[in-house]
Motif scaffolding. Structure first.
Motif, mmCIF file in Angstrom:
data_model
loop_
_atom_site.group_PDB
_atom_site.id
_atom_site.type_symbol
_atom_site.label_atom_id
_atom_site.label_comp_id
_atom_site.label_asym_id
_atom_site.label_seq_id
_atom_site.Cartn_x
_atom_site.Cartn_y
_atom_site.Cartn_z
ATOM 1 N N UNK A 1 0.830 -1.198 0.000
ATOM 2 C CA UNK A 1 0.000 0.000 0.000
ATOM 3 C C UNK A 1 0.868 1.254 0.000
ATOM 4 N N UNK A 2 0.208 2.390 -0.253
ATOM 5 C CA UNK A 2 0.920 3.670 -0.240
ATOM 6 C C UNK A 2 1.519 3.964 1.129
ATOM 7 N N UNK A 3 0.811 3.588 2.177
ATOM 8 C CA UNK A 3 1.304 3.853 3.533
ATOM 9 C C UNK A 3 2.589 3.070 3.772
ATOM 10 N N UNK A 4 2.624 1.835 3.377
ATOM 11 C CA UNK A 4 3.829 1.031 3.539
ATOM 12 C C UNK A 4 4.975 1.602 2.698
ATOM 13 N N UNK A 5 4.652 2.041 1.490
ATOM 14 C CA UNK A 5 5.680 2.594 0.616
ATOM 15 C C UNK A 5 6.218 3.907 1.167
ATOM 16 N N UNK A 6 5.343 4.749 1.720
ATOM 17 C CA UNK A 6 5.788 6.009 2.314
ATOM 18 C C UNK A 6 6.702 5.764 3.515
ATOM 19 N N UNK A 7 6.384 4.774 4.311
ATOM 20 C CA UNK A 7 7.226 4.432 5.454
ATOM 21 C C UNK A 7 8.583 3.925 4.980
ATOM 22 N N UNK B 1 17.665 19.000 6.617
ATOM 23 C CA UNK B 1 17.451 17.859 5.728
ATOM 24 C C UNK B 1 16.754 16.687 6.428
ATOM 25 N N UNK B 2 17.243 16.223 7.575
ATOM 26 C CA UNK B 2 16.512 15.122 8.218
ATOM 27 C C UNK B 2 15.155 15.561 8.762
ATOM 28 N N UNK B 3 15.034 16.847 9.136
ATOM 29 C CA UNK B 3 13.734 17.329 9.604
ATOM 30 C C UNK B 3 12.703 17.298 8.486
ATOM 31 N N UNK B 4 13.152 17.551 7.266
ATOM 32 C CA UNK B 4 12.265 17.481 6.104
ATOM 33 C C UNK B 4 11.728 16.057 5.920
ATOM 34 N N UNK C 1 2.791 14.593 8.600
ATOM 35 C CA UNK C 1 1.947 15.130 7.525
ATOM 36 C C UNK C 1 2.266 14.402 6.231
ATOM 37 N N UNK C 2 1.253 13.748 5.676
ATOM 38 C CA UNK C 2 1.447 13.035 4.412
ATOM 39 C C UNK C 2 1.097 13.967 3.263
ATOM 40 N N UNK C 3 2.048 14.195 2.376
ATOM 41 C CA UNK C 3 1.853 15.095 1.249
ATOM 42 C C UNK C 3 1.470 14.355 -0.032
ATOM 43 N N UNK D 1 5.000 13.885 -3.842
ATOM 44 C CA UNK D 1 5.610 14.986 -3.076
ATOM 45 C C UNK D 1 6.546 14.420 -2.017
ATOM 46 N N UNK D 2 6.174 13.319 -1.399
ATOM 47 C CA UNK D 2 7.054 12.685 -0.412
ATOM 48 C C UNK D 2 8.364 12.229 -1.048
ATOM 49 N N UNK D 3 8.283 11.663 -2.247
ATOM 50 C CA UNK D 3 9.489 11.241 -2.963
ATOM 51 C C UNK D 3 10.376 12.452 -3.237
#
Length: 179
Positions: free
Chosen positions: A2-8, A58-61, A68-70, A74-76
């Protein structure tokens, strides 16, 4: 997946890459020095005042994305920007501190140019015409490389440029082009 797993997975991978960039920082100077040989002529280095802010932000980004999920794209982009920014400031810091003409190359303006990669210095053929130009043009050197094409590098002063070019031509006579 899923997208959530991929974002993590994306955030973890980005943080891992960031840590690798930081971990390789000390060894980079040794590797670059081994490629370049002994320092022949030191040049004025650059001090980038954005190193600490970039390495903090950089790590804060990346971490901000846990709150917040963008969206996936955008996360990539945010993760890539954070890792690339860290890579750029670390590279700039290493090369800026090593500015000089070495036995096998030149480090100036945040660039590493090996003599074996330099094809020509065309500025030398029309150097007399540069005397009529602004001082900015007199402080730059045009370099034709095998891999990066034609680039321009800048020096702090005209005298530094002239001494660097003279040392380069002395170490690698083919760069003089018969001058």
């Amino acid at each position: 997946m899923t997208d959530i797993d991929f974002n993590l997975l994306l955030r973890i991978l980005a943080l891992g890459c960031y840590l690798v960039v930081l971990a390789t920082w000390p060894g980079r100077k040794k590797r670059v020095t081994a490629r370049l040989g002994k320092l022949v002529l030191p040049l004025t280095g650059t001090a980038n005042r954005f190193v600490v802010p970039v390495l903090v932000l950089a790590p804060l980004l990346i971490l901000f994305q846990w709150f917040r999920d963008f969206g996936l794209m955008i996360n990539v982009v945010l993760c890539a920007v954070a890792v690339l920014a860290a890579e750029l400031v670390v590279r700039e810091r290493v090369l800026g501190a090593m500015a000089g003409v070495y036995q096998k190359g030149l480090v100036v303006d945040g660039r590493l140019l090996l003599f074996s990669d330099i094809h020509a210095l065309p500025t030398l053929s029309y150097e007399d015409e540069l005397a009529e130009q602004d001082e900015f043009y007199c402080r730059t050197l045009e370099v034709v490389t095998e891999n990066s094409g034609t680039i321009r590098v800048g020096f702090v002063s005209v005298e530094e440029r002239e001494s660097a070019v003279a040392t380069m031509v002395e170490l690698e006579p083919r760069l003089g082009g018969g001058q």
